[in-house]
Scaffold this motif. Structure first.
Motif, PDB file in Angstrom:
ATOM      1  N   GLU A  36      -2.074  -6.474   0.827  1.00 14.26           N
ATOM      2  CA  GLU A  36      -3.071  -6.628  -0.230  1.00 14.26           C
ATOM      3  C   GLU A  36      -4.494  -6.637   0.333  1.00 14.26           C
ATOM      4  O   GLU A  36      -5.404  -6.071  -0.251  1.00 14.26           O
ATOM      5  CB  GLU A  36      -2.826  -7.929  -1.011  1.00 14.26           C
ATOM      6  N   GLN A  42      -7.623  -2.052  -4.569  1.00 10.87           N
ATOM      7  CA  GLN A  42      -6.901  -2.937  -5.473  1.00 10.87           C
ATOM      8  C   GLN A  42      -7.695  -3.332  -6.719  1.00 10.87           C
ATOM      9  O   GLN A  42      -7.146  -3.888  -7.647  1.00 10.87           O
ATOM     10  CB  GLN A  42      -6.379  -4.166  -4.746  1.00 10.87           C
ATOM     11  N   LEU A  51       0.701  -3.142  -7.091  1.00 13.07           N
ATOM     12  CA  LEU A  51       0.022  -3.038  -5.803  1.00 13.07           C
ATOM     13  C   LEU A  51      -0.113  -1.554  -5.480  1.00 13.07           C
ATOM     14  O   LEU A  51       0.878  -0.840  -5.421  1.00 13.07           O
ATOM     15  CB  LEU A  51       0.859  -3.730  -4.721  1.00 13.07           C
TER      16      LEU A  51
END
Length: 202
Positions: A36, A42, A51
């Motif tokens: 992440e 993102q 994701l």
């Protein structure tokens, strides 16, 4: 154990990844967090469980890879042929090559050797050299890796001499290239676990 499993519910293919790679639930969670952090796109996520994939620039932002003379080859190893993104399961499976060998695990869920078996580690390393994917390391491919690692021009006589000698010593079938079996034979006394380590969980 229950809390560990519940923390993995938002991670795609988590249980399969644990079984295939030998990573613990805590490692998978930590790798997901790292993924992440690397994912610079993102902001466009559709929901908290979505994701997006990593791209080459995401990897190039990692200082250790940016400074590594063969960093571009290591980055390329994360990408399947013809793909320009890496999803989380693929990311984890590549990183599994760098964890210590577990002699208690002989097969993954698909019946294959684990990603961190000595043979799969050597195959991964071999593919960093075999850039055209023909199953052989040619003199030119070896010379290119040496040039990248040492920062010397590929016309340097010393560099050419090192490549020539390496080919001569490893090339048992005299076909002027190094096959995977020849590569493996050359490295049989090398502690592959010691050489293939990465601090991706710290």
């Amino acid at each position: 154990m229950g809390s560990s499993n519940s923390s993995l519910q938002h991670i795609p293919n988590a249980q399969e990844l644990i079984q295939d790679t030998g990573f613990s639930a805590a490692h998978i969670q930590r790798l997901y967090e790292r993924f992440e952090l690397l994912d610079r796109d993102q902001m466009g996520r559709l929901s908290v469980t979505y994701l997006s994939d990593l791209r080459v620039p995401d990897f190039e932002a990692i200082p250790e890879l940016a400074m590594n003379p063969i960093g571009d080859r290591i980055i390329a190893a994360f990408f399947s042929p013809g793909k320009d993104t890496v999803d989380f399961p693929s990311f984890v499976r590549v990183l599994a090559h760098f964890q210590p060998t577990d002699s208690n695990r002989t097969r993954d869920s698909s019946g294959q050797e684990p990603y961190n078996s000595p043979n799969r580690k050597l195959r991964f390393a071999f593919q960093l050299y075999d850039q055209d994917g023909d199953g052989k390391i040619s003199r030119a491919e070896l010379l290119q890796v040496l040039q990248e690692m040492l920062g010397m021009p590929d016309t340097d006589e010393l560099l050419q001499s090192v490549a020539e000698r390496a080919i001569q010593e490893a090339d048992l079938d005299q076909d002027d290239a190094i096959s995977f079996e020849e590569f493996k034979k050359c490295l049989e006394k090398v502690d592959i676990d010691q050489k293939m380590r990465i601090g991706f969980l710290s």
